[in-house]
Design an enzyme around this catalytic site. Structure first.
Site, PDB file in Angstrom:
ATOM      1  N   SER A 147       1.758 -24.966 -27.413  1.00  0.00           N
ATOM      2  CA  SER A 147       2.661 -26.093 -27.203  1.00  0.00           C
ATOM      3  C   SER A 147       3.516 -26.214 -28.457  1.00  0.00           C
ATOM      4  O   SER A 147       3.132 -25.714 -29.521  1.00  0.00           O
ATOM      5  CB  SER A 147       1.849 -27.380 -27.003  1.00  0.00           C
ATOM      6  OG  SER A 147       2.672 -28.526 -27.128  1.00  0.00           O
ATOM      7  N   TYR A 160      -5.357 -32.615 -29.464  1.00  0.00           N
ATOM      8  CA  TYR A 160      -4.536 -31.629 -28.754  1.00  0.00           C
ATOM      9  C   TYR A 160      -3.777 -30.752 -29.754  1.00  0.00           C
ATOM     10  O   TYR A 160      -3.769 -29.524 -29.642  1.00  0.00           O
ATOM     11  CB  TYR A 160      -3.569 -32.365 -27.832  1.00  0.00           C
ATOM     12  CG  TYR A 160      -2.660 -31.492 -27.010  1.00  0.00           C
ATOM     13  CD1 TYR A 160      -3.153 -30.745 -25.946  1.00  0.00           C
ATOM     14  CD2 TYR A 160      -1.291 -31.454 -27.262  1.00  0.00           C
ATOM     15  CE1 TYR A 160      -2.309 -29.961 -25.161  1.00  0.00           C
ATOM     16  CE2 TYR A 160      -0.444 -30.679 -26.487  1.00  0.00           C
ATOM     17  CZ  TYR A 160      -0.956 -29.938 -25.439  1.00  0.00           C
ATOM     18  OH  TYR A 160      -0.108 -29.169 -24.671  1.00  0.00           O
TER      19      TYR A 160
END
Length: 268
Positions: A147, A160
């Site tokens: 990401s 995350y």
């Protein structure tokens, strides 16, 4: 110029997180390429079965192979079972994962561990299981979905971000080690893609967030994202940033880190 239609032709491709979002669209995109055989993995068997039917209608062989990435103690054996389906894996796409929506101080360590198991450890266990047969066959391509949050820290994403940063470290090293063995490694770093990832993101009490983030709703179409990924992988790109204008934040962070931190504190 590298062409996905040529590069992926007749390849056996295993995709995790294939029941929705980017994984689903990748499966559909690969299925339109001549001679492709797909292994589709996720927890939701009904969703996978629906996608497999669409892939088969496009001409691909397709096997539904249920997998729970949180059960990391099962993944080595499951990977061997996946290899046995068609006898080898040519392309591995570690796409499955889970996001987060909670402040660091409110996030119990159990959530940090869960996200790290699903987003990081699952992918490297599967990669290590598949890698020896790729080396033996003299070809392989391993992709992993990180990401842009793997490039910098971001509010309410501490666990995350940590998992996605770890992905960068592991697969950077793997890429350097494997270049002499004809095995490519691609780190896919999406920005805001219009998927359901925010709906299932973990909140502080471990329940799903259940809301579509406004930025996510306006994000790049997942099918367009998948097409860009295929093109980038066919070119054997090591890092593949996919998204819209939010990708500029990666360049700002890398070139002007002080400015990035000022901007990041203003993001809602």
């Amino acid at each position: 110029m590298a062409n996905p239609q040529t590069y992926f032709a007749n390849k056996i491709i295993w995709i995790t997180g294939a029941s929705s979002g980017i994984g689903k669209e990748l499966a559909l995109a690969y299925s339109k390429i001549s001679g492709v055989s797909l292994i589709l993995s996720a927890r939701r068997i009904e969703k996978l079965t629906e996608i497999a039917k669409q892939c088969e209608q496009n001409g691909a062989k397709c096997t539904v192979f249920p997998l729970d990435l949180e059960q990391t103690d099962t993944l080595d054996e499951k990977s061997r079972e996946a290899i046995a389906i068609y006898g080898r894996i040519d392309v591995l796409v570690n796409n499955g994962g889970i996001s987060q929506r909670s402040l660091t101080i409110e996030t119990p360590i159990a959530n940090d561990r869960k996200i790290m198991e699903i987003d990081y450890f699952s992918s490297i266990i599967i990669t290590k299981a598949v890698l020896p047969q790729m080396i033996e066959n003299g070809f392989g391509h391993i992709a992993v979905t990180s990401s842009i949050s793997g490039c910098f820290g971001f509010p309410q994403r501490s666990a995350y971000c940590a998992a996605k940063h770890a992905i960068y470290g592991f697969y950077e090293a793997l890429d350097i080690e494997m270049r002499s063995k004809n095995i490519a490694v691609t780190i896919i770093s999406p920005g805001r893609i219009n998927t359901d990832i925010s709906l299932s993101a973990l909140t502080k009490d471990g329940t799903p967030h259940g809301e579509m983030d406004p930025g996510q709703a306006k994000g790049l179409d997942a099918a367009v994202c998948a097409k860009r990924i295929l093109k980038g992988m066919a070119k054997k790109k090591h890092e593949l940033l996919v998204g819209k204008s939010e990708l500029i934040m990666v360049q700002i962070y890398r070139k002007f880190p002080a400015l990035f931190h000022i901007l990041a504190t203003k993001i809602n």
